[in-house]
Design a protein around this motif. Structure first.
Motif, PDB file in Angstrom:
ATOM      1  N   MET A   1       0.835  -1.190   0.000  1.00  0.00           N
ATOM      2  CA  MET A   1       0.000   0.000   0.000  1.00  0.00           C
ATOM      3  C   MET A   1       0.872   1.242   0.000  1.00  0.00           C
ATOM      4  O   MET A   1       1.929   1.261   0.612  1.00  0.00           O
ATOM      5  CB  MET A   1      -0.896  -0.020   1.255  1.00  0.00           C
ATOM      6  N   LEU A   2       0.441   2.294  -0.680  1.00  0.00           N
ATOM      7  CA  LEU A   2       1.243   3.498  -0.785  1.00  0.00           C
ATOM      8  C   LEU A   2       1.340   4.188   0.561  1.00  0.00           C
ATOM      9  O   LEU A   2       0.413   4.197   1.356  1.00  0.00           O
ATOM     10  CB  LEU A   2       0.623   4.453  -1.816  1.00  0.00           C
ATOM     11  N   ASN A   3       2.491   4.828   0.799  1.00  0.00           N
ATOM     12  CA  ASN A   3       2.708   5.510   2.058  1.00  0.00           C
ATOM     13  C   ASN A   3       2.082   6.894   2.097  1.00  0.00           C
ATOM     14  O   ASN A   3       1.917   7.463   3.157  1.00  0.00           O
ATOM     15  CB  ASN A   3       4.214   5.627   2.324  1.00  0.00           C
ATOM     16  N   GLN A   4       1.786   7.463   0.943  1.00  0.00           N
ATOM     17  CA  GLN A   4       1.165   8.767   0.953  1.00  0.00           C
ATOM     18  C   GLN A   4       0.093   8.802  -0.124  1.00  0.00           C
ATOM     19  O   GLN A   4       0.147   8.085  -1.103  1.00  0.00           O
ATOM     20  CB  GLN A   4       2.186   9.876   0.713  1.00  0.00           C
ATOM     21  N   ARG A   5      -0.918   9.621   0.112  1.00  0.00           N
ATOM     22  CA  ARG A   5      -2.039   9.694  -0.798  1.00  0.00           C
ATOM     23  C   ARG A   5      -1.801  10.801  -1.805  1.00  0.00           C
ATOM     24  O   ARG A   5      -1.490  11.930  -1.452  1.00  0.00           O
ATOM     25  CB  ARG A   5      -3.324   9.945  -0.012  1.00  0.00           C
ATOM     26  N   VAL A   6      -1.944  10.462  -3.082  1.00  0.00           N
ATOM     27  CA  VAL A   6      -1.765  11.454  -4.132  1.00  0.00           C
ATOM     28  C   VAL A   6      -3.032  12.296  -4.228  1.00  0.00           C
ATOM     29  O   VAL A   6      -4.135  11.763  -4.376  1.00  0.00           O
ATOM     30  CB  VAL A   6      -1.493  10.759  -5.486  1.00  0.00           C
ATOM     31  N   GLU A 376       3.061   7.742  -7.978  1.00  0.00           N
ATOM     32  CA  GLU A 376       2.908   8.040  -6.555  1.00  0.00           C
ATOM     33  C   GLU A 376       3.407   9.431  -6.194  1.00  0.00           C
ATOM     34  O   GLU A 376       2.746  10.167  -5.455  1.00  0.00           O
ATOM     35  CB  GLU A 376       3.674   6.990  -5.735  1.00  0.00           C
ATOM     36  N   PHE A 377       4.578   9.809  -6.732  1.00  0.00           N
ATOM     37  CA  PHE A 377       5.194  11.075  -6.343  1.00  0.00           C
ATOM     38  C   PHE A 377       4.970  12.195  -7.349  1.00  0.00           C
ATOM     39  O   PHE A 377       5.421  13.320  -7.130  1.00  0.00           O
ATOM     40  CB  PHE A 377       6.691  10.876  -6.117  1.00  0.00           C
ATOM     41  N   ALA A 378       4.300  11.883  -8.470  1.00  0.00           N
ATOM     42  CA  ALA A 378       3.934  12.890  -9.479  1.00  0.00           C
ATOM     43  C   ALA A 378       5.144  13.665  -9.986  1.00  0.00           C
ATOM     44  O   ALA A 378       5.140  14.886 -10.072  1.00  0.00           O
ATOM     45  CB  ALA A 378       2.892  13.857  -8.908  1.00  0.00           C
ATOM     46  N   SER A 397       8.048   8.996 -16.862  1.00  0.00           N
ATOM     47  CA  SER A 397       7.870  10.437 -16.756  1.00  0.00           C
ATOM     48  C   SER A 397       6.434  10.808 -16.434  1.00  0.00           C
ATOM     49  O   SER A 397       5.581   9.950 -16.167  1.00  0.00           O
ATOM     50  CB  SER A 397       8.319  11.115 -18.051  1.00  0.00           C
ATOM     51  N   ILE A 398       6.177  12.110 -16.446  1.00  0.00           N
ATOM     52  CA  ILE A 398       4.855  12.680 -16.220  1.00  0.00           C
ATOM     53  C   ILE A 398       4.466  13.471 -17.466  1.00  0.00           C
ATOM     54  O   ILE A 398       5.322  13.827 -18.272  1.00  0.00           O
ATOM     55  CB  ILE A 398       4.844  13.593 -14.975  1.00  0.00           C
ATOM     56  N   PRO A 399       3.190  13.741 -17.669  1.00  0.00           N
ATOM     57  CA  PRO A 399       2.775  14.519 -18.847  1.00  0.00           C
ATOM     58  C   PRO A 399       3.490  15.867 -18.908  1.00  0.00           C
ATOM     59  O   PRO A 399       3.617  16.575 -17.907  1.00  0.00           O
ATOM     60  CB  PRO A 399       1.266  14.703 -18.629  1.00  0.00           C
ATOM     61  N   MET A 452       2.778  21.010 -13.104  1.00  0.00           N
ATOM     62  CA  MET A 452       2.981  19.709 -13.737  1.00  0.00           C
ATOM     63  C   MET A 452       3.079  18.592 -12.714  1.00  0.00           C
ATOM     64  O   MET A 452       2.845  17.426 -13.040  1.00  0.00           O
ATOM     65  CB  MET A 452       4.234  19.736 -14.617  1.00  0.00           C
ATOM     66  N   MET A 453       3.426  18.930 -11.469  1.00  0.00           N
ATOM     67  CA  MET A 453       3.573  17.906 -10.432  1.00  0.00           C
ATOM     68  C   MET A 453       2.289  17.702  -9.638  1.00  0.00           C
ATOM     69  O   MET A 453       2.284  17.004  -8.627  1.00  0.00           O
ATOM     70  CB  MET A 453       4.734  18.267  -9.509  1.00  0.00           C
ATOM     71  N   VAL A 454       1.209  18.307 -10.104  1.00  0.00           N
ATOM     72  CA  VAL A 454      -0.117  18.030  -9.547  1.00  0.00           C
ATOM     73  C   VAL A 454      -0.847  17.165 -10.572  1.00  0.00           C
ATOM     74  O   VAL A 454      -1.221  17.657 -11.639  1.00  0.00           O
ATOM     75  CB  VAL A 454      -0.918  19.317  -9.276  1.00  0.00           C
ATOM     76  N   PRO A 455      -1.036  15.892 -10.292  1.00  0.00           N
ATOM     77  CA  PRO A 455      -1.672  15.017 -11.289  1.00  0.00           C
ATOM     78  C   PRO A 455      -3.072  15.511 -11.639  1.00  0.00           C
ATOM     79  O   PRO A 455      -3.863  15.859 -10.765  1.00  0.00           O
ATOM     80  CB  PRO A 455      -1.730  13.657 -10.586  1.00  0.00           C
ATOM     81  N   GLN A 456      -3.339  15.543 -12.940  1.00  0.00           N
ATOM     82  CA  GLN A 456      -4.648  15.966 -13.418  1.00  0.00           C
ATOM     83  C   GLN A 456      -5.525  14.734 -13.652  1.00  0.00           C
ATOM     84  O   GLN A 456      -5.069  13.724 -14.183  1.00  0.00           O
ATOM     85  CB  GLN A 456      -4.501  16.757 -14.710  1.00  0.00           C
ATOM     86  N   LEU A 457      -6.764  14.830 -13.256  1.00  0.00           N
ATOM     87  CA  LEU A 457      -7.706  13.732 -13.440  1.00  0.00           C
ATOM     88  C   LEU A 457      -8.875  14.225 -14.288  1.00  0.00           C
ATOM     89  O   LEU A 457      -9.847  14.790 -13.767  1.00  0.00           O
ATOM     90  CB  LEU A 457      -8.203  13.229 -12.078  1.00  0.00           C
ATOM     91  N   PRO A 458      -8.782  14.058 -15.606  1.00  0.00           N
ATOM     92  CA  PRO A 458      -9.888  14.501 -16.468  1.00  0.00           C
ATOM     93  C   PRO A 458     -11.147  13.678 -16.214  1.00  0.00           C
ATOM     94  O   PRO A 458     -11.083  12.452 -16.077  1.00  0.00           O
ATOM     95  CB  PRO A 458      -9.357  14.266 -17.878  1.00  0.00           C
ATOM     96  N   ILE A 459     -12.269  14.342 -16.139  1.00  0.00           N
ATOM     97  CA  ILE A 459     -13.566  13.694 -15.921  1.00  0.00           C
ATOM     98  C   ILE A 459     -14.434  13.987 -17.134  1.00  0.00           C
ATOM     99  O   ILE A 459     -14.543  15.125 -17.583  1.00  0.00           O
ATOM    100  CB  ILE A 459     -14.219  14.217 -14.629  1.00  0.00           C
TER     101      ILE A 459
END
Length: 573
Positions: A1-6, A376-378, A397-399, A452-459
């Motif tokens: 389980m991840l140690n921190q919540r994204v 996990e770490f974005a 990488s990240i977007p 860029m280090m804040v993950p985007q969640l398109p809905i």
């Protein structure tokens, strides 16, 4: 389980007017809204997207050097020359080798496969293999999913007197290898309209080109090889748009009807029912078992599975792959946890890119661990397994941050490297690792913003529980197959009430919920969301983001939500 919540930023959809939705065509309002929110504005393009047609493929001769490849293979067929098919050890490479072996055997050519071992040989062509193949007797070498960067190796092949055809899809270097033909849609001088083919996709275009040129293999139809085209394309995480959408659509049909013993054995160990194979089951159940062979032991086991002549042999290979995959899962968890601890203890989490080196990291799973940690770490992550003099690693990488371009700026430090914008692999002398980290940090500081280090969640759309039914699922299925650049639609529902919450899995790492909104109830599963269990109780109000699927149990079908993210509703935080 991840140690921190994204914490992800939910990108809620904008509302389109009824007239805007009608401009796309006569479709269900929810389907039209999803398409509009994804940027579709042209009715003709929507019609083509939703109604997949075999004729939507492109002329294979638009690929640069395809004419030369066909010319050279025609000569090999006429002279019955000795051919070697050389492929990478991942699923794309293995399926590419499988397809080409079926093709050349249909021409009744003397042909053999060559898939290098990750341990000892590594990715791509190597000089020792070139020398060995020459000694065995060889007239033509055809690479698939590799070769585009192997200038020295192909130069040596030329010196030894045999020709090479490169079928690849990776980003070419500034100078192309001196092969007889280099077929790669990403060549800067290639006018092919779709750049997203993978290695086995390029191999399939060679098959098509030979047919168009009147060089037709005996008793080998497209449906006989489209199953491996779909398997390789999905496994290599290629965009399921454009021509890939066509190949995968018909490839999944072929898989669901295939009599290939190896596929049937693979379905058995993966607990997937033939007739119900979709892109998700290929990506999450079938391809990891194929990939596991090349990661830990020998990819030739996977190749042998796909071309097994009978069910008994296929079952034996499938059982081997299944056991290897279980081992791969455990190794990945161990490396991921150890790499996470190294990053945390070294203070790297303050950096915009993570460079993690482990003394005993198995190089076959460092890419998987890097991918998990990047999510996990974005931020981009490099994970390396350190050996005596050198380290082998993978980057994810990240977007917005092209990792292979970043590595290219440090090219003088590597023994070899290659990959895509989102993923890359490399080998580097240990003495160069500190300078690599220093240079990459400087590049990341210039190019990676806080946003860029804040993950985007398109809905895609907001929905209420009364809308979630099997009829809606049938409408959404028009958008399938789902995958990269055509994700399964994500919905958001607000202020739903938790009726029951419990953990599932060996360590309660997953979350199962019974939810209510108004008079309607839904069940939901949240993979790796078990850490929410301590915060939820009966009566909690939450907002959820999810995809919708079918749960079949005891002959009955019902809607099931798969959670992507959740949060406490406003007023309960």
């Amino acid at each position: 389980m991840l140690n921190q919540r994204v914490m992800r930023h939910w990108q809620l959809p904008t509302s389109a007017s009824p007239s805007q939705l009608r401009s796309l065509g006569e479709y269900h309002p929810l389907l039209a809204a999803i398409l509009w929110n994804r940027g579709w504005r042209d009715a003709a393009a929507v019609e083509q997207f939703l109604n997949i047609d075999w004729k939507q493929r492109h002329d294979p001769f638009l690929l640069r050097d395809m004419d030369r490849a066909v010319e050279r293979i025609k000569h090999a067929v006429e002279q019955k020359q000795r051919v070697v098919v050389y492929g990478d050890f991942d699923t794309d490479g293995v399926t590419g080798v499988t397809l080409l072996m079926q093709l050349f055997k249909a021409f009744d050519l003397p042909v053999r496969p060559y898939i290098p071992k990750r341990e000892g040989e590594g990715y791509g062509l190597n000089l020792a293999a070139i020398e060995k193949l020459h000694q065995e007797g060889l007239d033509l070498l055809v690479t698939v999913d590799c070769g585009i960067s192997n200038i020295a190796e192909i130069s040596r092949a030329n010196e030894l007197g045999f020709d090479t055809i490169v079928l690849d899809h990776h980003q070419p270097p500034a100078n192309l290898p001196p092969a007889y033909a280099v077929v790669d849609p990403k060549r800067s001088d290639c006018a092919y309209p779709f750049k997203g083919l993978c290695g086995v996709g390029v191999a399939f275009k060679l098959y098509e080109a030979l047919w168009r040129a009147g060089i037709q293999p005996n008793n080998l139809r497209a449906r006989d090889i489209l199953d491996v085209v779909a398997l390789g394309t999905i496994a290599d995480m290629m965009p399921l748009t454009g021509e890939n959408r066509v190949l995968v659509h018909f490839g999944l049909q072929a898989m669901n009807e295939s009599q290939r013993p190896g596929l049937k054995a693979l379905l058995r160990v993966a607990a997937v029912e033939q007739g119900k194979i979709d892109a998700s089951s290929v990506g999450f159940r079938l391809s990891p078992r194929i990939n596991a062979a090349g990661r830990l032991v020998d990819a030739r086991i996977a190749y042998s599975l796909l071309l097994a002549p009978d069910q008994a042999q296929a079952d034996g290979f499938a059982d081997q792959l299944n056991s290897t995959n279980i081992e791969r899962q455990a190794l990945t968890r161990d490396v991921q946890q150890a790499a996470r601890e190294l990053a945390q203890n070294s203070g790297q989490l303050d950096q915009r890119i993570l460079v993690i080196v482990g003394e005993d990291f198995h190089h076959g799973v460092v890419g998987l661990a890097a991918g998990k940690l990047a999510e996990e770490f974005a931020r981009p992550v490099l994970v390396m397994g350190k050996e005596e003099d050198r380290s082998r690693g993978s980057a994810r990488s990240i977007p917005g941050f092209n990792i292979v371009n970043a590595l290219a700026e440090c090219a003088d430090l590597f023994e070899k490297y290659g990959g895509h914008a989102a993923a890359a692999g490399f080998t580097i002398a240990n003495e160069h690792i500190p300078e690599l980290e220093q240079r990459l940090q400087a590049i990341a500081n210039q190019q990676i913003t806080d946003a860029m280090m804040v993950p985007q969640l398109p809905i895609d759309a907001e929905a209420t529980f009364d809308q979630l039914n099997l009829e809606m699922l049938a409408v959404l299925e028009k958008m399938a197959p789902f995958g990269l650049e055509n994700q399964q639609p994500r919905f958001c529902s607000r202020r739903v009430t938790v009726i029951e919450a419990r953990g599932v899995g060996a360590e309660n790492q997953h979350l199962r919920l019974r939810l209510q909104q108004g008079r309607h109830y839904q069940t939901a599963i949240g993979f790796n969301l078990g850490d929410w269990l301590a915060e939820l109780h009966n009566g909690s109000q939450i907002d959820i983001v999810y995809t919708v699927g079918i749960n079949e149990w005891n002959g009955r079908s019902s809607v099931q939500l798969t959670l992507v993210d959740l949060r406490l509703s406003e007023g309960q935080r």
